[in-house]
Design a protein around this motif. Structure first.
Motif, PDB file in Angstrom:
ATOM      1  N   MET A 124     -26.184   5.863  10.976  1.00  0.00           N
ATOM      2  CA  MET A 124     -25.774   6.141   9.599  1.00  0.00           C
ATOM      3  C   MET A 124     -26.961   6.179   8.644  1.00  0.00           C
ATOM      4  O   MET A 124     -27.139   7.110   7.885  1.00  0.00           O
ATOM      5  N   ASP A 125     -27.790   5.125   8.637  1.00  0.00           N
ATOM      6  CA  ASP A 125     -28.984   5.057   7.792  1.00  0.00           C
ATOM      7  C   ASP A 125     -28.666   5.387   6.336  1.00  0.00           C
ATOM      8  O   ASP A 125     -29.228   6.306   5.739  1.00  0.00           O
ATOM      9  N   ILE A 126     -27.759   4.626   5.755  1.00  0.00           N
ATOM     10  CA  ILE A 126     -27.394   4.804   4.349  1.00  0.00           C
ATOM     11  C   ILE A 126     -27.441   3.437   3.670  1.00  0.00           C
ATOM     12  O   ILE A 126     -27.330   2.399   4.328  1.00  0.00           O
ATOM     13  N   PRO A 127     -27.597   3.413   2.339  1.00  0.00           N
ATOM     14  CA  PRO A 127     -27.672   2.119   1.650  1.00  0.00           C
ATOM     15  C   PRO A 127     -26.305   1.465   1.520  1.00  0.00           C
ATOM     16  O   PRO A 127     -25.263   2.122   1.618  1.00  0.00           O
ATOM     17  N   THR A 128     -26.352   0.161   1.269  1.00  0.00           N
ATOM     18  CA  THR A 128     -25.145  -0.628   1.043  1.00  0.00           C
ATOM     19  C   THR A 128     -25.072  -0.996  -0.429  1.00  0.00           C
ATOM     20  O   THR A 128     -26.092  -1.326  -1.049  1.00  0.00           O
ATOM     21  N   VAL A 129     -23.886  -0.961  -0.970  1.00  0.00           N
ATOM     22  CA  VAL A 129     -23.682  -1.259  -2.388  1.00  0.00           C
ATOM     23  C   VAL A 129     -23.630  -2.775  -2.583  1.00  0.00           C
ATOM     24  O   VAL A 129     -23.003  -3.502  -1.811  1.00  0.00           O
ATOM     25  N   ASP A 130     -24.290  -3.247  -3.636  1.00  0.00           N
ATOM     26  CA  ASP A 130     -24.328  -4.678  -3.949  1.00  0.00           C
ATOM     27  C   ASP A 130     -23.001  -5.094  -4.585  1.00  0.00           C
ATOM     28  O   ASP A 130     -22.849  -5.136  -5.805  1.00  0.00           O
ATOM     29  N   GLY A 131     -22.031  -5.375  -3.724  1.00  0.00           N
ATOM     30  CA  GLY A 131     -20.712  -5.792  -4.186  1.00  0.00           C
ATOM     31  C   GLY A 131     -19.725  -5.728  -3.035  1.00  0.00           C
ATOM     32  O   GLY A 131     -20.097  -5.450  -1.887  1.00  0.00           O
ATOM     33  N   ASP A 132     -18.452  -5.980  -3.331  1.00  0.00           N
ATOM     34  CA  ASP A 132     -17.414  -5.924  -2.292  1.00  0.00           C
ATOM     35  C   ASP A 132     -16.067  -5.779  -2.963  1.00  0.00           C
ATOM     36  O   ASP A 132     -15.971  -5.688  -4.198  1.00  0.00           O
ATOM     37  N   TRP A 133     -15.008  -5.766  -2.151  1.00  0.00           N
ATOM     38  CA  TRP A 133     -13.661  -5.548  -2.680  1.00  0.00           C
ATOM     39  C   TRP A 133     -12.885  -6.853  -2.886  1.00  0.00           C
ATOM     40  O   TRP A 133     -11.707  -6.809  -3.197  1.00  0.00           O
ATOM     41  N   MET A 134     -13.530  -8.011  -2.728  1.00  0.00           N
ATOM     42  CA  MET A 134     -12.807  -9.274  -2.908  1.00  0.00           C
ATOM     43  C   MET A 134     -13.561 -10.288  -3.773  1.00  0.00           C
ATOM     44  O   MET A 134     -12.953 -11.074  -4.486  1.00  0.00           O
ATOM     45  N   GLY A 135     -14.886 -10.326  -3.644  1.00  0.00           N
ATOM     46  CA  GLY A 135     -15.661 -11.355  -4.339  1.00  0.00           C
ATOM     47  C   GLY A 135     -15.567 -12.704  -3.648  1.00  0.00           C
ATOM     48  O   GLY A 135     -16.009 -13.714  -4.188  1.00  0.00           O
ATOM     49  N   ARG A 136     -15.038 -12.717  -2.446  1.00  0.00           N
ATOM     50  CA  ARG A 136     -14.761 -13.932  -1.680  1.00  0.00           C
ATOM     51  C   ARG A 136     -14.228 -13.482  -0.321  1.00  0.00           C
ATOM     52  O   ARG A 136     -14.525 -12.386   0.126  1.00  0.00           O
ATOM     53  N   ALA A 137     -13.433 -14.302   0.350  1.00  0.00           N
ATOM     54  CA  ALA A 137     -12.656 -13.867   1.505  1.00  0.00           C
ATOM     55  C   ALA A 137     -11.181 -14.104   1.192  1.00  0.00           C
ATOM     56  O   ALA A 137     -10.830 -15.109   0.582  1.00  0.00           O
ATOM     57  N   TYR A 138     -10.367 -13.146   1.574  1.00  0.00           N
ATOM     58  CA  TYR A 138      -8.910 -13.292   1.509  1.00  0.00           C
ATOM     59  C   TYR A 138      -8.357 -13.009   2.906  1.00  0.00           C
ATOM     60  O   TYR A 138      -8.975 -12.285   3.704  1.00  0.00           O
ATOM     61  N   PRO A 139      -7.172 -13.533   3.221  1.00  0.00           N
ATOM     62  CA  PRO A 139      -6.651 -13.368   4.585  1.00  0.00           C
ATOM     63  C   PRO A 139      -6.110 -11.978   4.902  1.00  0.00           C
ATOM     64  O   PRO A 139      -5.985 -11.629   6.071  1.00  0.00           O
ATOM     65  N   VAL A 140      -5.788 -11.165   3.881  1.00  0.00           N
ATOM     66  CA  VAL A 140      -5.172  -9.861   4.152  1.00  0.00           C
ATOM     67  C   VAL A 140      -5.863  -8.763   3.356  1.00  0.00           C
ATOM     68  O   VAL A 140      -6.437  -9.003   2.294  1.00  0.00           O
ATOM     69  N   LYS A 141      -5.769  -7.537   3.893  1.00  0.00           N
ATOM     70  CA  LYS A 141      -6.495  -6.404   3.317  1.00  0.00           C
ATOM     71  C   LYS A 141      -5.887  -5.932   2.000  1.00  0.00           C
ATOM     72  O   LYS A 141      -6.577  -5.300   1.189  1.00  0.00           O
ATOM     73  N   TRP A 142      -4.600  -6.231   1.785  1.00  0.00           N
ATOM     74  CA  TRP A 142      -4.026  -5.792   0.517  1.00  0.00           C
ATOM     75  C   TRP A 142      -4.428  -6.713  -0.636  1.00  0.00           C
ATOM     76  O   TRP A 142      -4.176  -6.386  -1.810  1.00  0.00           O
ATOM     77  N   GLN A 143      -5.072  -7.827  -0.334  1.00  0.00           N
ATOM     78  CA  GLN A 143      -5.603  -8.679  -1.401  1.00  0.00           C
ATOM     79  C   GLN A 143      -7.038  -8.244  -1.708  1.00  0.00           C
ATOM     80  O   GLN A 143      -8.002  -8.963  -1.496  1.00  0.00           O
ATOM     81  N   THR A 144      -7.142  -7.007  -2.205  1.00  0.00           N
ATOM     82  CA  THR A 144      -8.432  -6.430  -2.559  1.00  0.00           C
ATOM     83  C   THR A 144      -8.318  -5.803  -3.946  1.00  0.00           C
ATOM     84  O   THR A 144      -7.225  -5.415  -4.383  1.00  0.00           O
ATOM     85  N   THR A 145      -9.451  -5.686  -4.606  1.00  0.00           N
ATOM     86  CA  THR A 145      -9.419  -5.160  -5.971  1.00  0.00           C
ATOM     87  C   THR A 145      -8.981  -3.689  -6.058  1.00  0.00           C
ATOM     88  O   THR A 145      -8.320  -3.330  -7.042  1.00  0.00           O
ATOM     89  N   PRO A 146      -9.280  -2.807  -5.076  1.00  0.00           N
ATOM     90  CA  PRO A 146      -8.722  -1.455  -5.180  1.00  0.00           C
ATOM     91  C   PRO A 146      -7.197  -1.454  -5.230  1.00  0.00           C
ATOM     92  O   PRO A 146      -6.590  -0.630  -5.945  1.00  0.00           O
ATOM     93  N   VAL A 147      -6.562  -2.356  -4.493  1.00  0.00           N
ATOM     94  CA  VAL A 147      -5.103  -2.423  -4.502  1.00  0.00           C
ATOM     95  C   VAL A 147      -4.605  -2.942  -5.854  1.00  0.00           C
ATOM     96  O   VAL A 147      -3.535  -2.571  -6.328  1.00  0.00           O
TER      97      VAL A 147
END
Length: 982
Positions: free
Chosen positions: A705-728
């Motif tokens: 791939m050789d692409i950069p990673t964005v400084d951030g994430d979709w939770m700001g922590r860990a949550y047990p399920v994928k629907w507990q994300t900020t896009p949702v």
């Protein structure tokens, strides 16, 4: 006199100590000690042991027929590794039975370079291994193994380790055993070590222990042979034991096969001996300071008489293993430490004259100034050697400087081992204790009980037999309690088989961990311990089958290890405060230092979940070392039309510590992009908490791939399920993460291209996960740069870096007591985070529901000592419920009422009070000293009712509890913004 006397001998690098003890008289003033002996360790250990026992026989006026057992503790095996003695460490070949897994974390990947090059001679990854439910990943292939045997023979290697995925639970296919039979036929003179016989679950750590065990096998056999010789010569008709890491014993023949288990026995013996000496006096925690000839070992002896244990993992020479050992800190200070004056500055140690003190120290007419010489010169009442030989030799200011240095060294290590600022009693033991002052800062009193100089030998004499069962069991037909009872019975039988008297065996430790995403499976760990049954032992059966070695050869072996001095100069401490990360053109180039700190921070932000980042850290470090470039960019720099991909792992942490990643993460990405016919321009972590916090960088930095990673994430922590994300949270009208792909790394791929909601995606994938080995790689459809900037929890890689730096700094400057406050400073200060509690884990319950581990941990206030008047007082408690991750923190009042002091979406982080590391919910166990930190959640969760609904208490089924923020969110500061080139 009945046949119940016990002889304990500790063969150290400097002194050989011995005691004869009558355990039936342990409450007497002399603690039942009939005789004791201390003398310098001899070149030939047989002679030293013979002299010690003979001398004690004459003192106590007993006969060999009175002796029930001889137990020996030794540091020789660990010393051979610590000193990296090439003549005593054999090259090792490692054969992994792993199928397509673990390829990115090859054997010895986490070892120091010099030790790896010394020991690791060959490795191969072969077919084999089990899933967590006992099914095959693949069976072993004989031709594969035979092909590797040819290569191993050509390299002249005869020490071989076989390590299979989930081998400790393999009772059906016996893959390691079958592979060993094939190897033995092909290489008849090979020493073959099966990993399952060495340690328990934890693939890399078990393998590391097995490799070290294999490397010292030839040396161990000769050493134990040397120990057996004097026992026979003295006419003793009793079994010989060697003490092991947990303070219990191994028969000599077992120790000759598993010498790794004796590596940390010295400090354990000392602490158990100290417990024996003060058991009728001490009613509070004690700091045990064991000063030998070369090192000082410091550990905390709890009021219950047992040493405080370290975390589940331990290290020897930078090699991580999964033995639980006493939490001991060692420094290079002992009775034989060399004192030097260079350019007017005095140094003490870390090198030592060791066992040669009686020929090299000044008070024994030698020519090397040692701590013993300076101590004798400082105190005319110290009757060691000939005081006249040092009288007037040192100036008064030199003696003052010497005493100040020794005092400071001891006070520093004691302070490092403390977890609260209060003074506590210090118990001095060991032959070098004479060099310690009578008062120490941080000590309420300094004690040196009678016989403290031979505490190691006493600890060896009173050691017991133990057995551990660490297994994964089905609870489909039986309850967890019933399964624990069955496993406990097996542990008792194992202890009895090891020599324990059945009526004395008790279960001393038990725990169970339901496994996520695996129906009706629990990991159960049980330890049993009891007294050795001297009545039923056949002494001939206790002797090791050991290579014959001449007396001179054995003496040469022991001398080589005992006399070798440390030659490495102390390296300068890494300058944390002046370290600057590399930011080039608005791209942060991640270094190994950055990676270490980010990994620490990720696990803390995991709030108990997300799994340990350790194996992911190793993979990313390998990418860096192989020339890969790990790039991180600021989300504010993203173009609106950028495509930001996401991927990560899902599954059980217990599976993750055994079945290490293969190519399932990258395979999921390829399958996804083949499906949608476009590729991401950037990657982002699904969650910053735990191992997934590094996955965005791993995928982005890969050669594919050789692409950069964005400084951030979709939770700001860990949550047990994928629907507990900020896009949702922000996209309520469609399933955001589609299409999605799931791969198990073993040839099975699942696509989901359409769904009514992200909740449905989660349900389908969780159901499939349980059928795919409970560990998979996932890839989610990319989102635009514009959406990323709206949804992202910003700068969480930077935040992890800052948290990790704070922990590293606290360790370097021995400020662990303040590590929580340092973390709080990095996340925004007192207004954005706070210490919620400090204490000891006293209880933890777990249950499995819908694939997730639910439970709660109980923490008791830090002061576990009874008040002076003896009246019990209520101790503050905290209760933390969890669903994979910590959900809330409740303060429990004396009347049982509970008050919420922190709750999701705010972060409830539990860290180890002894080192600042995060403690995940699977690692919660009785006795761990912890600090609970609350951190205010990102405004992406708290600024809308939907965010609080999905990520707050109602998202965990807590309908009657409202979210009350801990404080005000403080946005993390970007490393890129701070360190960008001007």
């Amino acid at each position: 006199m009945p046949r119940n006397l016990r002889i304990g001998v500790d063969v150290g690098g400097t002194n050989t100590d011995g005691v004869i003890l009558d355990p039936s008289r342990s409450s007497d003033e002399d603690r039942g000690i009939l005789a004791w002996h201390k003398a310098p360790t001899t070149k030939n250990p047989s002679l030293g042991i013979n002299t010690a026992i003979t001398t004690m026989f004459e003192q106590a006026k007993i006969s060999p027929d009175d002796v029930a057992s001889v137990t020996i503790g030794t540091t020789h095996f660990i010393n051979a590794v610590v000193e990296m003695d090439q003549s005593r460490l054999a090259k090792v070949a490692i054969l992994r039975l792993c199928g397509p897994f673990s390829k990115h974390a090859p054997p010895c990947i986490d070892w120091p370079d010099n030790l790896r090059s010394l020991i690791c001679g060959h490795y191969a990854l072969l077919k084999g291994g089990l899933e967590v439910d006992g099914d095959l990943i693949s069976d072993i292939v004989e031709d594969e193994i035979l092909e590797q045997c040819k290569i191993i023979k050509e390299k002249g290697i005869t020490s071989i380790v076989v390590n299979g995925v989930f081998s400790p639970i393999d009772t059906l296919y016996l893959q390691e055993e079958r592979a060993a039979e094939i190897i033995q036929k092909a290489i008849p003179d090979a020493d073959i070590v099966l990993s399952k016989e060495v340690a328990n679950l934890g693939f890399l750590e078990r393998e590391n222990a097995a490799i070290l065990n294999a490397s010292i096998l030839p040396f161990a056999r000769k050493t134990i042979k040397a120990f057996q010789t004097p026992i026979k010569k003295l006419g003793l008709k009793c079994p010989l034991f060697i003490t092991q890491n947990d303070g219990t014993v191994l028969l000599a023949k077992t120790a000759a096969r598993l010498p790794i288990r004796t590596f940390s026995s010295g400090p354990t013996n000392s602490m158990r001996g100290a417990a024996f000496l003060v058991e009728n006096e001490a009613k509070e925690n004690l700091m045990v300071v064991d000063i030998g000839g070369t090192t000082t070992d410091v550990g905390l002896l709890q009021a219950n008489g047992f040493p405080r244990q370290a975390a589940a993992f331990s290290e020897v020479c930078g090699v991580r293993m999964n033995f639980s050992c006493p939490d001991v800190k060692s420094i290079g200070l002992g009775g034989g430490s060399i004192v030097r004056k260079t350019d007017g500055k005095m140094t003490v140690g870390p090198d030592s004259v060791g066992y040669q003190i009686q020929t090299k120290a000044l008070v024994f007419a030698g020519d090397t100034p040692t701590t013993t010489d300076y101590t004798v010169a400082s105190d005319a009442n110290t009757h060691i050697g000939n005081p006249d030989l040092v009288k007037g030799l040192m100036q008064e200011d030199e003696l003052v400087e010497y005493k100040s240095i020794v005092k400071a060294m001891l006070e520093k290590v004691i302070d490092t081992m403390k977890t609260s600022p209060e003074d506590l009693p210090v118990l001095l033991v060991g032959g070098g204790a004479v060099i310690a002052p009578d008062s120490l800062k941080g000590a309420s009193k300094v004690m040196k009980p009678k016989y403290s100089g031979v505490a190691n030998a006493i600890g060896a004499a009173v050691a017991r037999v133990s057995a551990v069962i660490d297994t994964v069991e089905s609870t489909e037909a039986k309850t967890t309690a019933e399964m624990i009872e069955e496993v406990s019975a097996r542990a008792i039988e194992k202890a009895v088989e090891g020599g324990a008297a059945r009526d004395s065996v008790k279960i001393v430790e038990m725990d169970s961990f339901p496994l996520q995403y695996i129906a009706n499976k629990s990991r159960i760990i049980v330890r049993a311990a009891g007294d050795f049954d001297h009545e039923r032992v056949n002494v001939d059966d206790t002797e090791a089958e050991i290579d014959e070695a001449t007396t001179d050869e054995t003496a040469e072996v022991i001398e080589a290890v005992s006399t070798k001095e440390t030659s490495q100069a102390a390296s300068q401490d890494f300058d944390i405060d002046n370290y600057r990360p590399l930011v080039k053109g608005r791209e942060w180039i991640i270094s190994e230092t950055d990676l270490d700190w980010i990994s620490i921070g990720c696990y803390i932000l995991g709030t108990g979940g997300g799994g340990s980042p350790y194996s992911s850290m190793l993979r990313l470090r390998s990418i860096i070392r192989e020339g890969g470039v790990v790039r991180v960019v600021n989300p504010n720099d993203l173009k609106d039309d950028a495509l930001v991909g996401c991927g990560g792992g899902a599954g059980s942490p217990t599976v993750g510590i055994e079945k290490l990643q293969g190519d399932q993460m990258m395979e999921a990405q390829h399958e996804l992009y083949d499906l949608i016919d476009k590729k991401a321009t950037h990657m982002i972590a699904l969650e910053i908490g735990g191992g997934n916090g590094l996955q965005g960088m791993i995928l982005g930095a890969s050669t594919q791939m050789d692409i950069p990673t964005v400084d951030g994430d979709w939770m700001g922590r860990a949550y047990p399920v994928k629907w507990q994300t900020t896009p949702v949270v922000f996209e309520n009208n469609r399933a955001v993460f589609l299409p999605s792909v799931m791969c198990d790394g073993n040839g099975n791929v699942v696509f989901m291209t359409k769904a009514t909601s992200d909740l449905m995606v989660e349900r389908v994938f969780r159901a499939g996960l349980s059928q795919l080995g409970s560990s998979v790689g996932c890839a989610e459809g990319p989102v635009t740069g514009a959406d990323t900037k709206k949804w992202i929890v910003e700068h969480t890689i930077s935040l992890s870096w800052r948290i990790g730096r704070a922990v590293a700094r606290a360790r370097q400057f021995n400020q662990i007591d303040n590590v929580a406050e340092s973390i709080i400073d990095e996340v925004g200060g007192d207004g954005s985070a706070k210490v919620l509690f400090k204490g000891k884990i006293v209880g933890c319950d777990r249950t499995l529901r819908m694939g997730h581990v639910y439970g709660e941990v109980i923490i008791e206030g830090a002061d576990a000592n009874e008040p002076p008047n003896g009246k019990k007082q209520y101790r503050n408690k905290m209760k933390i419920p969890f669903k994979n991750e910590n959900i809330a923190a409740y303060e429990v009042e004396a009347d049982g009422t509970e008050k919420v002091v922190g709750i999701v979406p705010d972060l409830i982080c539990v860290i180890d009070a002894q080192n600042g590391e995060a403690i995940g919910t699977p690692e919660y166990r009785y006795g761990l000293l912890v600090i609970v930190i609350g951190i205010v959640a990102s405004e992406k969760w708290t600024s809308t009712p939907r965010g609080i609904e999905l990520g707050g208490p109602k998202g965990f089924g807590m309908k009657d509890v409202d979210y009350v923020p801990l404080g005000k969110f403080s946005k993390p500061k970007s490393v890129i913004d701070e360190y960008a080139e001007q």
